[in-house]
Design an enzyme around this catalytic site. Structure first.
Site, PDB file in Angstrom:
ATOM      1  N   PHE A   1      -4.566   3.085  14.859  1.00  0.00           N
ATOM      2  CA  PHE A   1      -4.979   4.066  13.858  1.00  0.00           C
ATOM      3  C   PHE A   1      -6.112   3.446  13.047  1.00  0.00           C
ATOM      4  CE2 PHE A   1      -2.214   7.821  13.176  1.00  0.00           C
ATOM      5  CZ  PHE A   1      -1.391   7.659  14.278  1.00  0.00           C
TER       6      PHE A   1
ATOM      7  N   ASN B   1       0.840  -1.198   0.000  1.00  0.00           N
ATOM      8  CA  ASN B   1       0.000   0.000   0.000  1.00  0.00           C
ATOM      9  C   ASN B   1       0.874   1.246   0.000  1.00  0.00           C
ATOM     10  OD1 ASN B   1       0.510   0.837   2.860  1.00  0.00           O
ATOM     11  ND2 ASN B   1      -0.305  -1.223   3.187  1.00  0.00           N
TER      12      ASN B   1
ATOM     13  N   LYS C   1     -13.708  -0.103  15.262  1.00  0.00           N
ATOM     14  CA  LYS C   1     -12.363  -0.720  15.425  1.00  0.00           C
ATOM     15  C   LYS C   1     -11.874  -0.583  16.863  1.00  0.00           C
ATOM     16  CE  LYS C   1     -10.710  -0.523  10.715  1.00  0.00           C
ATOM     17  NZ  LYS C   1     -10.088   0.229   9.646  1.00  0.00           N
TER      18      LYS C   1
HETATM   19  O1  PMT Z   1       2.873   6.192   6.500  1.00  0.00           O
HETATM   20  P1  PMT Z   1       2.277   7.502   6.063  1.00  0.00           P
HETATM   21  O2  PMT Z   1       2.479   7.733   4.580  1.00  0.00           O
HETATM   22  O3  PMT Z   1       2.796   8.651   6.884  1.00  0.00           O
HETATM   23  O4  PMT Z   1       0.718   7.452   6.277  1.00  0.00           O
HETATM   24  C1  PMT Z   1       0.177   7.376   7.556  1.00  0.00           C
HETATM   25  C2  PMT Z   1      -0.980   6.376   7.639  1.00  0.00           C
HETATM   26  C3  PMT Z   1      -2.130   6.876   6.776  1.00  0.00           C
HETATM   27  C4  PMT Z   1      -0.546   4.988   7.189  1.00  0.00           C
HETATM   28  C5  PMT Z   1      -1.386   6.303   9.152  1.00  0.00           C
HETATM   29  O5  PMT Z   1      -1.728   7.576   9.621  1.00  0.00           O
HETATM   30  C6  PMT Z   1      -2.558   5.349   9.375  1.00  0.00           C
HETATM   31  O6  PMT Z   1      -3.727   5.692   9.230  1.00  0.00           O
HETATM   32  N1  PMT Z   1      -2.240   4.085   9.723  1.00  0.00           N
HETATM   33  C7  PMT Z   1      -3.165   2.977   9.868  1.00  0.00           C
HETATM   34  C8  PMT Z   1      -3.287   2.287   8.542  1.00  0.00           C
HETATM   35  C9  PMT Z   1      -4.199   1.070   8.583  1.00  0.00           C
HETATM   36  O7  PMT Z   1      -3.793   0.019   8.194  1.00  0.00           O
HETATM   37  O8  PMT Z   1      -5.360   1.286   9.121  1.00  0.00           O
HETATM   38  P2  PMT Z   1      -6.531   0.113   9.298  1.00  0.00           P
HETATM   39  O9  PMT Z   1      -7.753   0.888   9.578  1.00  0.00           O
HETATM   40  O10 PMT Z   1      -6.516  -0.808   8.135  1.00  0.00           O
HETATM   41  O11 PMT Z   1      -6.052  -0.687  10.554  1.00  0.00           O
HETATM   42  C10 PMT Z   1      -6.520  -0.389  11.879  1.00  0.00           C
HETATM   43  C11 PMT Z   1      -5.424  -0.638  12.881  1.00  0.00           C
HETATM   44  O12 PMT Z   1      -5.109  -2.022  12.919  1.00  0.00           O
HETATM   45  C12 PMT Z   1      -4.126   0.094  12.598  1.00  0.00           C
HETATM   46  O13 PMT Z   1      -3.601   0.538  13.818  1.00  0.00           O
HETATM   47  C13 PMT Z   1      -3.247  -0.989  11.987  1.00  0.00           C
HETATM   48  O14 PMT Z   1      -1.852  -0.760  12.258  1.00  0.00           O
HETATM   49  C14 PMT Z   1      -3.747  -2.230  12.701  1.00  0.00           C
HETATM   50  N2  PMT Z   1      -3.604  -3.495  11.950  1.00  0.00           N
HETATM   51  C15 PMT Z   1      -4.294  -3.682  10.799  1.00  0.00           C
HETATM   52  C16 PMT Z   1      -4.218  -4.911  10.160  1.00  0.00           C
HETATM   53  C17 PMT Z   1      -3.410  -5.931  10.734  1.00  0.00           C
HETATM   54  N3  PMT Z   1      -3.316  -7.117  10.133  1.00  0.00           N
HETATM   55  N4  PMT Z   1      -2.746  -5.697  11.876  1.00  0.00           N
HETATM   56  C18 PMT Z   1      -2.834  -4.511  12.491  1.00  0.00           C
HETATM   57  O15 PMT Z   1      -2.217  -4.311  13.534  1.00  0.00           O
END
Ligand code: PMT
Length: 406
Positions: free
Chosen positions: A324, A211, A338
């Site tokens: 996040f 991504n 979440k």
């Molecule tokens: O890296 P940059 O270019 O500075 O951009 C920043 C960002 C947009 C990546 C950051 O601010 C952000 O939003 N990060 C979370 C990205 C994400 O994967 O979000 P999600 O909504 O899909 O996941 C929710 C949470 O679960 C996140 O904390 C993620 O780290 C976590 N996760 C998700 C999937 C997984 N298999 N394991 C996880 O721990």
């Protein structure tokens, strides 16, 4: 209060005097408190204690020469001057104090003293008659007037047999005086683990699913946590970001590697911050050789990756968990789901449909949610947003500390 020394960078200048043997113990005390120490020795100091001893204790090569090309190539004296949060000269002999007061830059230590913007301190050590000499006291007055902290000396029996003022303070006392020079950071004494960047899920030896995450937000958070005094472990996916100062970085590629690195790091963590954009799925099969182009369509079977942040939140005991949520629609609603589903303590909602923030951008804007609270962080640089977020986490931790234990 020695915890205030966590992550601090201290240049310890050692000048010539019998008290130089106490510098070895001082290096150990400073390092035990979490400070990083670089030692600079004057030629006279090397008559009393070897650089090798202080190198072994500090874990860094000892700096002795101003005009040594090899040493300058490794870490030049200007770089060392910029690196330091504190330059402490212990022991500071009468000769050394005179040169520091007069601004004579004729060796590495006195040159560095002039070249640094760091806090300056001296721990005088000398014969009691020399200590009482008007010339010595006049030099000290000059240094004090310039904001130099003067630690000691103590009174007692001296190496030469005299009794009186002039003994260098003991290492334990000097370490405490150094700590007093620094303010307490809001995360002092805490271990924070941060994930950052994307993961890459291999399809074959040359292709992967990933991504747009650049790692900027996660790296800014790691830097802000270190600035707030925390010991920081940054588990980083494949990104091109420089490692922030005072941060331990663990590089990973896939979600499974990130999970393994996080599980190792999080065992003694107080806070876990999941900024990484972890791939939710990975190819079921990773081809051993490059997949050849043949049919017009190609079907890929994916399997779910483990949810790293949820796994950390399910641990007992568990750190404070900040996740996040990168969302493109109904941002707050999805983020709230979440927060609950993954049993997080706090979630930062990122509207990644906006072109001016989120992935890749230098700026961000977040809405932060927790049970019973909400805070909007208006658009700003990722480093400012990171500092604001750290303050929110620190405030929640402080509340938890105050709450009666169940
Ligand atoms: O890296 P940059 O270019 O500075 O951009 C920043 C960002 C947009 C990546 C950051 O601010 C952000 O939003 N990060 C979370 C990205 C994400 O994967 O979000 P999600 O909504 O899909 O996941 C929710 C949470 O679960 C996140 O904390 C993620 O780290 C976590 N996760 C998700 C999937 C997984 N298999 N394991 C996880 O721990």
């Amino acid at each position: 209060m020695l915890a205030r020394l966590a992550n601090k960078r201290i240049v310890l200048g050692v000048s010539g005097g019998i008290a130089a043997y106490k510098s070895a113990e001082l290096v150990r005390r400073l390092r035990d408190a979490g400070a990083e120490v670089q030692v600079v020795m004057t030629p006279a100091a090397q008559q009393f204690i070897t650089p090798l001893t202080l190198q072994a204790l500090s874990g860094n090569p000892v700096h002795t020469d101003l005009l040594d090309p090899a040493a300058e190539a490794a870490m030049g004296h200007i770089e060392l001057a910029r690196w330091a949060d504190l330059v402490l000269v212990a022991p500071a002999s009468a000769d050394c104090l005179a040169r520091l007061a007069q601004g004579i830059a004729n060796d590495l230590l006195s040159t560095l003293w002039l070249a640094t913007k760091a806090q300056l301190a001296v721990a005088p050590a000398m014969n009691q008659q020399m200590w009482a000499a008007p010339a010595l006291q006049a030099n000290l007055a000059v240094l004090r007037a310039r904001g130099v902290a003067v630690f000691g000396p103590a009174a007692g029996v001296q190496a030469c047999g005299d009794v009186g003022e002039g003994r260098m303070l003991e290492a334990v006392e000097l370490a405490a005086r150094c700590a007093d020079l620094f303010e307490t950071g809001s995360l002092t004494g805490r271990h924070v683990v941060v994930t950052a960047g994307p993961t890459r899920e291999a399809l074959d030896p040359v292709r992967y699913l990933s991504n747009h995450s650049s790692g900027k937000m996660g790296f800014a958070l790691a830097a802000a946590c270190a600035e707030a005094g925390a010991r920081v472990t940054l588990v980083a996916g494949p990104v091109h970001q420089p490692t922030p100062a005072r941060v331990r970085r663990v590089n990973v590629t896939s979600a499974l590697e990130m999970l393994a690195a996080v599980e190792q790091a999080v065992a003694d963590a107080d806070v876990f911050i999941a900024t990484a954009a972890v791939a939710d799925y990975r190819p079921q099969q990773v081809a051993g050789q490059k997949i050849k182009k043949s049919a017009d369509t190609f079907t890929l079977e994916l399997v779910k990756n483990p949810d790293i942040v949820a796994a950390v939140a399910a641990r007992t005991p568990r750190p404070f968990v900040l996740g996040f949520a990168a969302e493109t629609e109904r941002v707050l609603e999805h983020a709230r789901q979440k927060l609950e589903r993954k049993r997080l303590d706090m979630i930062a909602c990122n509207d990644v449909a906006r072109a001016d923030i989120g992935f890749q951008s230098d700026d961000n804007a977040l809405t932060v949610l927790w049970s019973g609270g909400e805070q909007v962080l208006e658009k700003a640089s990722k480093s400012l947003i990171a500092r604001q977020l750290v303050q929110l986490v620190a405030a929640r931790l402080a509340e938890e500390d105050k709450a009666p234990q169940a």
